[in-house]
Design an enzyme around this catalytic site. Structure first.
Site, mmCIF file in Angstrom:
data_model
loop_
_atom_site.group_PDB
_atom_site.id
_atom_site.type_symbol
_atom_site.label_atom_id
_atom_site.label_comp_id
_atom_site.label_asym_id
_atom_site.label_seq_id
_atom_site.Cartn_x
_atom_site.Cartn_y
_atom_site.Cartn_z
ATOM 1 N NE ARG A 51 -14.458 24.333 -10.946
ATOM 2 C CZ ARG A 51 -14.633 25.634 -10.657
ATOM 3 N NH1 ARG A 51 -15.145 26.413 -11.545
ATOM 4 N NH2 ARG A 51 -14.273 26.125 -9.487
ATOM 5 C CB THR A 52 -16.126 18.260 -7.629
ATOM 6 O OG1 THR A 52 -14.896 18.724 -8.175
ATOM 7 C CG2 THR A 52 -16.087 16.760 -7.492
ATOM 8 C CE LYS A 80 -25.208 19.221 17.230
ATOM 9 N NZ LYS A 80 -26.440 18.409 17.206
ATOM 10 N NE ARG A 101 -13.359 18.610 -3.486
ATOM 11 C CZ ARG A 101 -13.271 19.474 -4.504
ATOM 12 N NH1 ARG A 101 -13.341 20.780 -4.275
ATOM 13 N NH2 ARG A 101 -13.126 19.041 -5.733
ATOM 14 C CG HIS A 129 -10.197 15.837 -7.909
ATOM 15 N ND1 HIS A 129 -11.417 15.202 -8.058
ATOM 16 C CD2 HIS A 129 -10.470 17.170 -7.931
ATOM 17 C CE1 HIS A 129 -12.373 16.119 -8.152
ATOM 18 N NE2 HIS A 129 -11.827 17.312 -8.073
HETATM 19 N N1 CP Z 1 -11.943 21.072 -10.367
HETATM 20 C C1 CP Z 1 -12.486 21.107 -9.135
HETATM 21 O O1 CP Z 1 -12.278 20.198 -8.313
HETATM 22 O O2 CP Z 1 -13.254 22.207 -8.897
HETATM 23 P P1 CP Z 1 -14.115 22.470 -7.581
HETATM 24 O O3 CP Z 1 -13.122 22.699 -6.455
HETATM 25 O O4 CP Z 1 -14.952 23.670 -7.886
HETATM 26 O O5 CP Z 1 -14.925 21.246 -7.316
#
Ligand code: CP
Length: 301
Positions: A51-52, A80, A101, A129
């Site tokens: 999603r993100t 590496k 991320r 998040h």
């Molecule tokens: N909600 C969320 O962070 O989903 P993903 O891990 O799919 O990005």
């Protein structure tokens, strides 16, 4: 927020929430506008995401920006042994903003300190998040008509659930009452509970899901985060702690909405999906508009 990184939800002031959500509403009305044609957005995902990453890429594409990046650090030079600093300094040569991320808590803050371009934290370990938090706020405002005076239940893995940490902190700006449902070993960190208390707000802790359903406006279900457990036996003990079934919703308020940051494993049965109170897939859709608002604001478009 122009040219600034978004690392933590604490980077956002109360009045800025409404501004971002209002702008996201405008993008929802008209999602395809080529206002970022001059920009390149890099998405660096050192941890899996559906999603993100895809909603950021969709948001950027709908605004005309080019998207570069990787979805698996194993396909980059990190494999590496390149340091995070060197990766960020390199990618900042190719892009105007970096969405990242990373499994390590604090990595987004570190990246923002070394990066010449803004960093957006798309999740750092079990810490924060913030962009998920903004789309959660958008979903609450859209379904309840307000952000103030909401009764919210957070259910499941409140210890490792970074989306819970960010959302709980943000909601302290809006006179929220918190109902915390978790196994003993997965309680909300005391730092977040202290934060709620310092803001003069109340939280209540429970061990049973059924106890909170009749009284809340938002039921925020979460997955037990297997990848954060060092002891597999501990995960086995708690993995089926809470499962929301359709019949639970019979005893809920009319305005209740069920949110979940997703992915879901087994904590919401599929028969809930068709109930009008289930809102988690629309919640994921709202992520595109909120991320459009963030990219446009930070890039100053
Ligand atoms: N909600 C969320 O962070 O989903 P993903 O891990 O799919 O990005």
């Amino acid at each position: 927020m122009k040219n600034k990184s978004l690392v933590s939800i604490n980077d956002i002031q109360k009045e800025q929430y409404q501004e971002i959500l209002d702008l996201a509403e405008k993008f929802e009305e008209n999602p395809t506008q080529k206002i970022l044609e001059k920009f390149v957005v890099a998405t660096l995902f050192f941890e899996p995401s559906t999603r993100t990453r895809l909603s950021f890429e969709s948001a950027a594409s709908r605004l005309g920006a080019k998207v570069i990046g990787f979805t698996d650090a194993a396909t980059s030079t990190v494999k590496k042994g390149e340091s995070l600093k060197d990766t960020i300094l390199t990618v900042s040569n190719y892009s105007d903003i970096i969405v990242m991320r990373h499994p390590k808590e604090g990595s987004a803050r570190y990246a923002s300190e070394v990066s010449p371009v803004p960093i957006i934290n798309a999740g750092d370990g079990a810490n924060q998040h913030p962009t998920q938090c903004l789309l959660d706020l958008y979903s609450i405002r859209k379904t309840q008509g307000r952000l103030d005076n909401i009764n919210i239940a957070f259910v499941g893995d409140l210890k490792y659930g970074r989306t819970v940490h960010s959302l709980a902190i943000a909601l302290t700006n809006f006179n929220t009452t918190f109902h915390l449902v978790s196994p003993e070993e997965l309680k909300l960190p005391s730092s977040v509970k202290r934060y709620i208390k310092q803001k003069g707000l109340k939280y209540y802790q429970y061990s049973e899901l059924e106890e909170v359903i009749p009284s809340v406006d938002i039921l925020y279900m979460t997955r037990i985060q297997q990848e954060r457990f060092s002891d597999p036996l501990e995960f086995e003990r708690v993995k089926n702690a809470y499962i929301l079934r359709k019949n639970h919703l019979k005893y809920s308020k009319k305005n209740l909405k069920v949110l979940h940051p997703l992915p879901r494993i087994n904590e919401i049965t599929e028969d809930v999906d068709s109930d009008p109170k289930a809102y988690y897939f629309q919640q994921a859709q709202n992520g595109v508009y909120v991320r459009q608002a963030l990219l446009a604001t930070i890039l100053g478009a």
